[in-house]
Structure formats: structure tokens, C-alpha cells
Design an enzyme around this catalytic site. Structure first.
Site, short mmCIF file in Angstrom:
data_model
loop_
_atom_site.label_atom_id
_atom_site.label_comp_id
_atom_site.label_asym_id
_atom_site.label_seq_id
_atom_site.Cartn_x
_atom_site.Cartn_y
_atom_site.Cartn_z
N GLU A 97 0.82 -1.22 0.00
CA GLU A 97 0.00 0.00 0.00
C GLU A 97 0.86 1.27 0.00
OE1 GLU A 97 -1.59 1.81 3.52
OE2 GLU A 97 -1.42 -0.08 4.63
N LYS B 215 -3.66 -1.78 15.73
CA LYS B 215 -3.20 -1.03 16.90
C LYS B 215 -4.33 -0.86 17.89
CE LYS B 215 0.34 1.75 14.72
NZ LYS B 215 0.15 2.07 13.30
N1 PSU Z 1 -3.20 1.52 10.71
C1 PSU Z 1 -1.87 1.53 10.91
N2 PSU Z 1 -1.08 2.10 9.98
C2 PSU Z 1 -1.59 2.67 8.85
C3 PSU Z 1 -3.00 2.64 8.64
C4 PSU Z 1 -3.74 2.06 9.60
O1 PSU Z 1 -1.40 1.02 11.91
O2 PSU Z 1 -0.84 3.19 8.02
C5 PSU Z 1 -3.56 3.22 7.39
C6 PSU Z 1 -3.80 2.11 6.36
O3 PSU Z 1 -3.62 2.61 5.07
C7 PSU Z 1 -5.26 1.77 6.59
C8 PSU Z 1 -5.82 3.14 6.89
O4 PSU Z 1 -5.89 1.16 5.49
O5 PSU Z 1 -4.84 3.78 7.66
C9 PSU Z 1 -7.15 3.06 7.62
O6 PSU Z 1 -7.69 4.34 7.72
P1 PSU Z 1 -9.17 4.50 8.31
O7 PSU Z 1 -9.09 4.09 9.75
O8 PSU Z 1 -9.48 5.96 8.13
O9 PSU Z 1 -10.05 3.59 7.53
#
Ligand code: PSU
Ligand code: MN
Length: 305
Positions: free
Chosen positions: A27, A162
Site C-alpha cells: 500500500e 493497533k
Molecule cells: N493503521 C496503521 N497504519 C496505517 C494505517 C492504519 O497502523 O498506516 C492506514 C492504512 O492505510 C489503513 C488506513 O488502510 O490507515 C485506515 O484508515 P481509516 O481508519 O481511516 O479507515
């Protein structure tokens, strides 16, 4: 392989796919929004090398000038890393607008899965996925990543999620939507920076062969959804749970006090945790991504056999 008008598969990735060789998707939100420059670019390129060393071809995924890229060049990775948060964090709802306007986007787990699937890539390595946020029973903040896992047949290798999230609710959501959660060498869901969350995964799986067999069966059953592989951070890089949990609590309090919401929530929390724990959490983050890249490449190699 379904070809899409907006999709550009790099020559190397296209060649590997046509020859039935293993490919691993990566990603780009982790590059533009997840780490500071220049460590983000160094890490992204090092991850690509690890995938090659383990017998697969890396495909870093992003949206550049309205084109869905399955396989970025070094220059494109450098551009995404240097431009940082000025690149739109692109989830499913953003793709059509970015394509129509010819704009750039850093792909989350959601959009990386979408583009990987369009290109015919089955395995994807990342750090952590989004999930159900703490307090979601009132905010309804649930990451689109979970919905994508329910509907798009890509295996996602991560280090768990996390504890900025409600890990218990995240598992409930995945159960409801029929997404298998596998623990690599563990019965316990890892919590990204630490190996332990106190929550059980659905199945412990101990080899890349077994992971490949499980995903092959899912595809042969005709299931539309993906599979989540949770790979614990290596012991030597894991963090003290007291330190990391204190930082997470503080980050959550600051997000609440500042009225952060929507797509800003996750990047805000991640940046705060990093700020509060200094370089330690960045080091751990980098190492767990390396570890996931290795496992994903080995699994893709088994799947290609
Ligand atoms: N969690 C992490 N590191 C990240 C992300 C999430 O520990 O880099 C990033 C990933 O790209 C994930 C996105 O798909 O954040 C999720 O965002 P949201 O919670 O807004 O869906
Ligand atoms: Mn959200």
C-alpha cells in the site's frame, strides 16, 4: 485477470502475473501518511527488496494522475514519500473522483485490495489494518478496510491492529462479515507494536504452505471476501505495552479534545503516538512491515506453485 480502463500494471508485474509467478501488493498510505520522509521512501524500497529476496515481485500500489498503478517505479515511490500528506488518502469512495479528475491518491488497505484484485494480485503485505474505533457504538467510525475484507478476495498480511482501535469489536465485525482471521504461529491476535492483545484469532497457522492452502480453498469455494493474516512483530522489536498504551491513551484524549473525526482520525492518532514515543515506535513499525513482507512473499510463492 479483469482489465480496467483506469488500470496501469507495470511491465514487470504484468510479466510476472502472465507467467504465474508470485506477486505481492504493497500500500501507499503507509508511505505518504504513515511515516516521515525520508524513512518512508527508504522503508518502501527496502520492503520491495525483501519481497524480491523471498522470491516474489513487489507491486506498490497508488493512484498517480488518475491512473490506478499496480507497480510503482522508484521515482513514483520517491514522489509519494516526498509529497507526504499532500497526497489524498484514498479510500473506496475517493477512487472515482481521483480517476475522473486525474489526481493522485495514496491507497489505504481498502483501495490497495481493490486495485490488487483488478490486476490479479492475490497477496498483499502491510503494517496494520483499520478497524472499529473505540467509541464506535456512538461515532459509527468503522474503517472501510473491514468492509473491503468482506468483499474482495485478497489475502492481507498485517501485524494485527493497533489498540487505537477497539480490537474486540474489530474481531466481532470481521466475524459477522465472514472474514477469517488467522494468527501466524499464534492463537492470539497481535496488537501491532506488541505480540499480545488478549483476544483469540480464529485459527493458528504455522507455515506459508498452510496459509496458501487456506486462501486457495477460499478462492475455490467461490468466496468473494478476503482473508486476514495476523503476523506478530518479532519479539526483539516489540514495545513495552505500558509505554505504547500510555501513548495511545494520550493520543485518543487529544483527538477527542481537538474534535478530530472522519478520515483524519487514524492519521492523527498514528502521528500522535509516534510523536509521544519518539523513534522507538517508528523502528518497530518498520521492522514489522519487513516481517510481513517476508511472510507474504513466501505465501505468494506457495500459492503460485
Ligand atoms: N493503521 C496503521 N497504519 C496505517 C494505517 C492504519 O497502523 O498506516 C492506514 C492504512 O492505510 C489503513 C488506513 O488502510 O490507515 C485506515 O484508515 P481509516 O481508519 O481511516 O479507515
Ligand atoms: Mn474512520
Amino acid at each position: 485477470m479483469s482489465m480496467n480502463k483506469y488500470l496501469d500494471v507495470s511491465p514487470e508485474v504484468a510479466g510476472a502475473l502472465a507467467a504465474g509467478k508470485p506477486v505481492v501488493a504493497l500500500e501507499s498510505t503507509i508511505i505518504s501518511h504513515g511515516m516521515p520522509y525520508p524513512q518512508n521512501v527508504e522503508t518502501a524500497l527496502a520492503v520491495e527488496n525483501i519481497i524480491r529476496e523471498n522470491g516474489a515481485v513487489p507491486a506498490t500500489i497508488a493512484v498517480i494522475g488518475g491512473r490506478l498503478k499496480a507497480g510503482c517505479t522508484k521515482e513514483e515511490v520517491e514522489y509519494l514519500g516526498r509529497t507526504g500528506t499532500a497526497v489524498t488518502k484514498a479510500s473506496r469512495r475517493d477512487l472515482a473522483m481521483l480517476c475522473a479528475r486525474g489526481q493522485d491518491g495514496a491507497t489505504t488497505v481498502t483501495t490497495t485490495m481493490i486495485i490488487a484484485h483488478m490486476a490479479g494480485i492475490k497477496v498483499f503485505a502491510t503494517g496494520g489494518i483499520g478497524g472499529v474505533h473505540r467509541g464506535a457504538e456512538t461515532t459509527m467510525d468503522i474503517s472501510a478496510d473491514l468492509e473491503e475484507l468482506a468483499h474482495t478476495p485478497v489475502m492481507v498480511v498485517c501485524a494485527g491492529a493497533k489498540s487505537i482501535l477497539d480490537l474486540g469489536l474489530t474481531l466481532e465485525y470481521l466475524e459477522t462479515h465472514g472474514v477469517p482471521v488467522l494468527g501466524y504461529g499464534t492463537k492470539e491476535l497481535p496488537a501491532f507494536y506488541t505480540r499480545h492483545s488478549g483476544f483469540a484469532v480464529d485459527y493458528q497457522v504455522d507455515t506459508p504452505e498452510e496459509l496458501a492452502a487456506a486462501f486457495k480453498a477460499s478462492l475455490e469455494l467461490g468466496f468473494e471476501g478476503g482473508m486476514l493474516v495476523t503476523n506478530p512483530i518479532p519479539e526483539e522489536y516489540s514495545m513495552d505495552p505500558k509505554v505504547i498504551n500510555a501513548a495511545i491513551d494520550e493520543a485518543l484524549a487529544q483527538a477527542k479534545a481537538s474534535g478530530i473525526h472522519g478520515k483524519e482520525t487514524t492519521p492523527f492518532l498514528l502521528a500522535k503516538v509516534k510523536e509521544l514515543t519518539g523513534g522507538d515506535s517508528l523502528d518497530s513499525n518498520i521492522q514489522l512491515v519487513f516481517n510481513n513482507a517476508r511472510l507474504a512473499a513466501q505465501t505468494a510463492a506457495c500459492l503460485a506453485k
